[in-house]
Write a protein that holds these residues in place. Sequence first.
Motif, PDB file in Angstrom:
ATOM      1  N   GLU A 279       0.820  -1.217   0.000  1.00 39.22           N
ATOM      2  CA  GLU A 279       0.000   0.000   0.000  1.00 39.22           C
ATOM      3  C   GLU A 279       0.854   1.268   0.000  1.00 39.22           C
ATOM      4  O   GLU A 279       0.505   2.259  -0.640  1.00 39.22           O
ATOM      5  CB  GLU A 279      -0.943   0.000   1.202  1.00 39.22           C
ATOM      6  CG  GLU A 279      -1.909   1.154   1.176  1.00 39.22           C
ATOM      7  CD  GLU A 279      -2.980   1.074   2.238  1.00 39.22           C
ATOM      8  OE1 GLU A 279      -3.706   2.076   2.392  1.00 39.22           O
ATOM      9  OE2 GLU A 279      -3.109   0.035   2.906  1.00 39.22           O
ATOM     10  N   GLU A 280       1.985   1.233   0.671  1.00 37.78           N
ATOM     11  CA  GLU A 280       2.857   2.411   0.735  1.00 37.78           C
ATOM     12  C   GLU A 280       3.374   2.795  -0.656  1.00 37.78           C
ATOM     13  O   GLU A 280       3.310   3.959  -1.053  1.00 37.78           O
ATOM     14  CB  GLU A 280       4.029   2.127   1.677  1.00 37.78           C
ATOM     15  CG  GLU A 280       4.942   3.313   1.895  1.00 37.78           C
ATOM     16  CD  GLU A 280       6.065   2.979   2.873  1.00 37.78           C
ATOM     17  OE1 GLU A 280       7.223   3.295   2.533  1.00 37.78           O
ATOM     18  OE2 GLU A 280       5.774   2.410   3.941  1.00 37.78           O
TER      19      GLU A 280
ATOM     20  N   PHE B 289       2.080   1.863  -3.568  1.00 35.09           N
ATOM     21  CA  PHE B 289       0.928   2.234  -4.379  1.00 35.09           C
ATOM     22  C   PHE B 289       0.537   3.686  -4.129  1.00 35.09           C
ATOM     23  O   PHE B 289       0.323   4.449  -5.068  1.00 35.09           O
ATOM     24  CB  PHE B 289      -0.271   1.312  -4.078  1.00 35.09           C
ATOM     25  CG  PHE B 289      -1.496   1.679  -4.862  1.00 35.09           C
ATOM     26  CD1 PHE B 289      -1.759   1.069  -6.072  1.00 35.09           C
ATOM     27  CD2 PHE B 289      -2.376   2.650  -4.408  1.00 35.09           C
ATOM     28  CE1 PHE B 289      -2.873   1.421  -6.816  1.00 35.09           C
ATOM     29  CE2 PHE B 289      -3.495   3.013  -5.141  1.00 35.09           C
ATOM     30  CZ  PHE B 289      -3.746   2.392  -6.349  1.00 35.09           C
ATOM     31  N   THR B 290       0.444   4.065  -2.857  1.00 37.68           N
ATOM     32  CA  THR B 290       0.031   5.430  -2.495  1.00 37.68           C
ATOM     33  C   THR B 290       1.024   6.455  -3.032  1.00 37.68           C
ATOM     34  O   THR B 290       0.624   7.505  -3.542  1.00 37.68           O
ATOM     35  CB  THR B 290      -0.145   5.554  -0.972  1.00 37.68           C
ATOM     36  OG1 THR B 290      -1.142   4.607  -0.559  1.00 37.68           O
ATOM     37  CG2 THR B 290      -0.572   6.949  -0.566  1.00 37.68           C
ATOM     38  N   LYS B 291       2.310   6.152  -2.958  1.00 37.11           N
ATOM     39  CA  LYS B 291       3.335   7.061  -3.487  1.00 37.11           C
ATOM     40  C   LYS B 291       3.127   7.259  -4.995  1.00 37.11           C
ATOM     41  O   LYS B 291       3.136   8.387  -5.493  1.00 37.11           O
ATOM     42  CB  LYS B 291       4.723   6.492  -3.204  1.00 37.11           C
ATOM     43  CG  LYS B 291       5.878   7.309  -3.752  1.00 37.11           C
ATOM     44  CD  LYS B 291       7.205   6.627  -3.409  1.00 37.11           C
ATOM     45  CE  LYS B 291       8.390   7.370  -3.948  1.00 37.11           C
ATOM     46  NZ  LYS B 291       8.651   7.136  -5.358  1.00 37.11           N
TER      47      LYS B 291
ATOM     48  N   LEU C  81       0.371   6.683  -6.731  1.00 32.05           N
ATOM     49  CA  LEU C  81      -0.910   7.354  -6.928  1.00 32.05           C
ATOM     50  C   LEU C  81      -0.754   8.867  -6.767  1.00 32.05           C
ATOM     51  O   LEU C  81      -1.222   9.641  -7.605  1.00 32.05           O
ATOM     52  CB  LEU C  81      -1.949   6.812  -5.935  1.00 32.05           C
ATOM     53  CG  LEU C  81      -3.332   7.418  -6.053  1.00 32.05           C
ATOM     54  CD1 LEU C  81      -4.391   6.353  -5.802  1.00 32.05           C
ATOM     55  CD2 LEU C  81      -3.534   8.543  -5.082  1.00 32.05           C
ATOM     56  N   GLU C  82      -0.093   9.296  -5.700  1.00 34.48           N
ATOM     57  CA  GLU C  82       0.080  10.733  -5.453  1.00 34.48           C
ATOM     58  C   GLU C  82       0.930  11.391  -6.533  1.00 34.48           C
ATOM     59  O   GLU C  82       0.653  12.520  -6.943  1.00 34.48           O
ATOM     60  CB  GLU C  82       0.657  10.981  -4.061  1.00 34.48           C
ATOM     61  CG  GLU C  82      -0.315  10.669  -2.932  1.00 34.48           C
ATOM     62  CD  GLU C  82      -1.629  11.443  -3.014  1.00 34.48           C
ATOM     63  OE1 GLU C  82      -1.642  12.609  -3.461  1.00 34.48           O
ATOM     64  OE2 GLU C  82      -2.666  10.873  -2.620  1.00 34.48           O
TER      65      GLU C  82
ATOM     66  N   ARG D 116      -7.910   8.784  -5.740  1.00 36.29           N
ATOM     67  CA  ARG D 116      -7.505   8.722  -4.327  1.00 36.29           C
ATOM     68  C   ARG D 116      -8.489   7.883  -3.514  1.00 36.29           C
ATOM     69  O   ARG D 116      -8.177   7.444  -2.422  1.00 36.29           O
ATOM     70  CB  ARG D 116      -7.402  10.129  -3.740  1.00 36.29           C
ATOM     71  CG  ARG D 116      -6.194  10.883  -4.204  1.00 36.29           C
ATOM     72  CD  ARG D 116      -6.066  12.205  -3.473  1.00 36.29           C
ATOM     73  NE  ARG D 116      -4.797  12.824  -3.748  1.00 36.29           N
ATOM     74  CZ  ARG D 116      -4.657  14.053  -4.240  1.00 36.29           C
ATOM     75  NH1 ARG D 116      -5.713  14.786  -4.506  1.00 36.29           N
ATOM     76  NH2 ARG D 116      -3.454  14.544  -4.446  1.00 36.29           N
ATOM     77  N   GLU D 117      -9.676   7.658  -4.061  1.00 37.64           N
ATOM     78  CA  GLU D 117     -10.698   6.864  -3.381  1.00 37.64           C
ATOM     79  C   GLU D 117     -10.487   5.360  -3.527  1.00 37.64           C
ATOM     80  O   GLU D 117     -11.232   4.570  -2.941  1.00 37.64           O
ATOM     81  CB  GLU D 117     -12.081   7.242  -3.911  1.00 37.64           C
ATOM     82  CG  GLU D 117     -12.445   8.680  -3.640  1.00 37.64           C
ATOM     83  CD  GLU D 117     -13.761   9.105  -4.285  1.00 37.64           C
ATOM     84  OE1 GLU D 117     -14.453   8.234  -4.853  1.00 37.64           O
ATOM     85  OE2 GLU D 117     -14.081  10.291  -4.214  1.00 37.64           O
TER      86      GLU D 117
ATOM     87  N   ARG E 232      -5.332  -1.121  -2.592  1.00 39.86           N
ATOM     88  CA  ARG E 232      -4.137  -0.482  -3.140  1.00 39.86           C
ATOM     89  C   ARG E 232      -2.989  -1.472  -3.231  1.00 39.86           C
ATOM     90  O   ARG E 232      -2.058  -1.435  -2.445  1.00 39.86           O
ATOM     91  CB  ARG E 232      -3.751   0.707  -2.256  1.00 39.86           C
ATOM     92  CG  ARG E 232      -4.832   1.765  -2.223  1.00 39.86           C
ATOM     93  CD  ARG E 232      -4.546   2.862  -1.226  1.00 39.86           C
ATOM     94  NE  ARG E 232      -5.465   3.964  -1.459  1.00 39.86           N
ATOM     95  CZ  ARG E 232      -5.104   5.226  -1.554  1.00 39.86           C
ATOM     96  NH1 ARG E 232      -3.841   5.569  -1.411  1.00 39.86           N
ATOM     97  NH2 ARG E 232      -6.001   6.153  -1.776  1.00 39.86           N
TER      98      ARG E 232
ATOM     99  N   PRO F 187      -0.694   3.771 -11.156  1.00 42.53           N
ATOM    100  CA  PRO F 187      -1.609   2.998 -10.327  1.00 42.53           C
ATOM    101  C   PRO F 187      -2.558   2.166 -11.188  1.00 42.53           C
ATOM    102  O   PRO F 187      -2.926   2.571 -12.297  1.00 42.53           O
ATOM    103  CB  PRO F 187      -2.384   4.069  -9.541  1.00 42.53           C
ATOM    104  CG  PRO F 187      -2.222   5.327 -10.315  1.00 42.53           C
ATOM    105  CD  PRO F 187      -0.961   5.204 -11.114  1.00 42.53           C
TER     106      PRO F 187
ATOM    107  N   GLU G 231      -6.091  -0.564 -10.905  1.00 44.79           N
ATOM    108  CA  GLU G 231      -7.198  -1.061 -10.086  1.00 44.79           C
ATOM    109  C   GLU G 231      -7.892  -2.174 -10.853  1.00 44.79           C
ATOM    110  O   GLU G 231      -8.151  -2.035 -12.053  1.00 44.79           O
ATOM    111  CB  GLU G 231      -8.176   0.078  -9.796  1.00 44.79           C
ATOM    112  CG  GLU G 231      -9.320  -0.298  -8.895  1.00 44.79           C
ATOM    113  CD  GLU G 231     -10.210   0.881  -8.548  1.00 44.79           C
ATOM    114  OE1 GLU G 231     -10.814   0.857  -7.480  1.00 44.79           O
ATOM    115  OE2 GLU G 231     -10.312   1.836  -9.362  1.00 44.79           O
TER     116      GLU G 231
END
Length: 111
Positions: free
Chosen positions: A49-50, A52-54, A56-57, A70-71, A75, A91, A93
Amino acid sequence: MIMKVFIYNADGLTIPVEVEPGLPFRFRCEEEECGKAVVIEGVVKHTNEEEFTKILEETVEENPDFAKIREIAVRNLIFEGKVNRREVLLPVESLEDFSRRLLNEVLILKS
C-alpha cells in the motif's frame, strides 16, 4: 490468473486491459477507440500500500484530473513499463475492485 484492470493516466487516459499480474504484456489502443494511439508495454505487479500510495500521489500531481482515484480502497497493483515509449509507474485497479467502489458510492448516495 488473467484479470481485467484499469491502468490510470496512461498518456492521460484510463485504459482497461486484460493482464496476468507478474507477466509482461503489450497492448495497443487505436486512435479510433481511445482518441489517440496508445501503446502500453510492461507488467502489472502486486505491491504494498505504501508504494501504491506514493505512485498514486505522483500520478495525481502530474495530472490533477485523476484526483478521484484517491478513493481507491484496494491499493495493491501498479503498472511498471512504458506508455508510448515513456517509462512510467502508474496505479492500477482491478475491474472487480472498481465495481465494488462504484457500487458503494452509488449506495451511499442513495441513502
